[in-house]
Design a protein around this motif. Structure first.
Motif, PDB file in Angstrom:
ATOM      1  N   ILE A  65     101.453  77.064  64.081  1.00 48.04           N
ATOM      2  CA  ILE A  65     102.837  78.155  64.360  1.00 48.04           C
ATOM      3  C   ILE A  65     102.363  79.459  64.820  1.00 48.04           C
ATOM      4  N   PHE A  66     103.261  80.373  64.963  1.00 48.08           N
ATOM      5  CA  PHE A  66     102.700  81.506  65.760  1.00 48.08           C
ATOM      6  C   PHE A  66     103.623  82.918  65.034  1.00 48.08           C
ATOM      7  N   GLY A  67     102.785  83.936  65.321  1.00 47.94           N
ATOM      8  CA  GLY A  67     103.301  85.244  64.725  1.00 47.94           C
ATOM      9  C   GLY A  67     102.625  86.558  64.648  1.00 47.94           C
ATOM     10  N   THR A  68     103.174  87.474  64.349  1.00 48.70           N
ATOM     11  CA  THR A  68     102.387  88.633  64.112  1.00 48.70           C
ATOM     12  C   THR A  68     101.349  88.625  62.851  1.00 48.70           C
ATOM     13  N   PHE A  69     102.412  88.665  61.732  1.00 47.74           N
ATOM     14  CA  PHE A  69     101.928  88.430  60.263  1.00 47.74           C
ATOM     15  C   PHE A  69     101.264  89.848  59.920  1.00 47.74           C
ATOM     16  N   ASP A  70     101.884  90.902  60.092  1.00 50.43           N
ATOM     17  CA  ASP A  70     101.463  92.404  59.715  1.00 50.43           C
ATOM     18  C   ASP A  70     101.045  92.471  58.214  1.00 50.43           C
ATOM     19  N   MET A  71     101.771  91.502  57.427  1.00 51.75           N
ATOM     20  CA  MET A  71     101.801  91.235  56.004  1.00 51.75           C
ATOM     21  C   MET A  71     101.986  89.926  55.874  1.00 51.75           C
ATOM     22  N   ILE A  72     101.622  89.365  54.651  1.00 49.72           N
ATOM     23  CA  ILE A  72     101.970  88.107  54.333  1.00 49.72           C
ATOM     24  C   ILE A  72     102.929  87.907  53.159  1.00 49.72           C
TER      25      ILE A  72
END
Length: 253
Positions: free
Chosen positions: A121-128
């Motif tokens: 999976i893909f993403g920025t994830f600046d917070m979880i």
């Protein structure tokens, strides 16, 4: 598939007595009773395990495979229940209990020996947040024995696409994801393009978020086929997107 967290506390000592010591936690939420193949996270280390959830005692009792060290009383651990092996039942004596546990260990080892399906999976994830954790659980549910790889967008790519840098830099975001109990591996995306790191990850499945469109996504299937990457593509569902979306959560702080 959820993460159950707690501080290891002393139990009755029965498992220790028969040679199968357990780390016992009392999580906020108790799952369905039974015996499970599990993953236990202790600090930076991960252990395959079996976990017992009983009808009467509000505990998760986990036997860590290959753990060598002092008793874990007072240590924080996370437990992920991966596969239910059998229902809970009572045993008349310690010999019968030990015989059942030995069977549970064999069944768990057979599960851990299954070939893994690599899901990316893909993403920025600046917070979880909970939306991300639901995404991880959805992705893991695509296989009986999943191996979840999270691709973390590079700072430069985020700035180009979103017009602003994330609050946390790419290595901070990758490290946080790599430590998450539901994630098996976290990798940085490519600085240019996106195919080289997918080649390196060798996914069987690419799972896209409900809101991932544009740029690379629009031509993903075509690009994968051209590059000889044999991965199926699935689209994951949203989880309370009006609440659990990073841009909305960030605006509150």
């Amino acid at each position: 598939m959820k993460v159950y967290a707690g501080i290891v506390k002393r139990g009755s000592g029965r498992a220790q007595k028969i040679g199968v010591p357990t780390a016992n936690i009392e999580p906020v939420e108790i799952p369905e009773p039974g015996i499970y193949a599990a993953r236990t996270i202790l600090g930076e280390k991960r252990y395959n395990a079996i976990t017992y959830v009983g009808e009467r005692r509000k505990l998760l009792e986990t036997h860590l495979f290959n753990y060598v060290g002092t008793p874990l009383y007072g240590a924080p651990i996370n437990v992920v229940l991966l596969k239910k092996l059998r229902e809970d039942r009572l045993f008349s004596d310690d010999a019968a209990l030990l015989h059942a546990i030995e069977g549970d260990v064999r069944d768990a080892l057979a599960y851990f020996a299954l070939p893994e399906m690599r899901i990316m999976i893909f993403g920025t994830f600046d917070m979880i947040h909970k939306g991300h954790e639901h995404l991880f659980m959805q992705a893991r549910s695509l296989a009986e024995r999943p191996y979840l790889i999270v691709s973390v967008a590079r700072d430069r790519s985020v700035a180009r696409i979103k017009g602003t840098l994330p609050r946390k830099n790419e290595e901070e975001r990758r490290a946080a994801l790599g430590a998450h109990p539901l994630v098996d591996e976290a990798v940085l995306g490519d600085l240019d393009g996106y195919l080289p790191h997918i080649h390196a990850a060798r996914p069987d499945v690419i799972a896209l978020g409900y809101d991932q469109f544009g740029e690379y996504v629009d031509r993903l299937e075509e690009d994968l086929k051209r590059e000889g990457i044999h991965a199926s593509i699935v689209r994951l569902a949203a989880f309370e997107p009006e609440t659990y979306k990073t841009s909305k959560l960030r605006s509150r702080f």
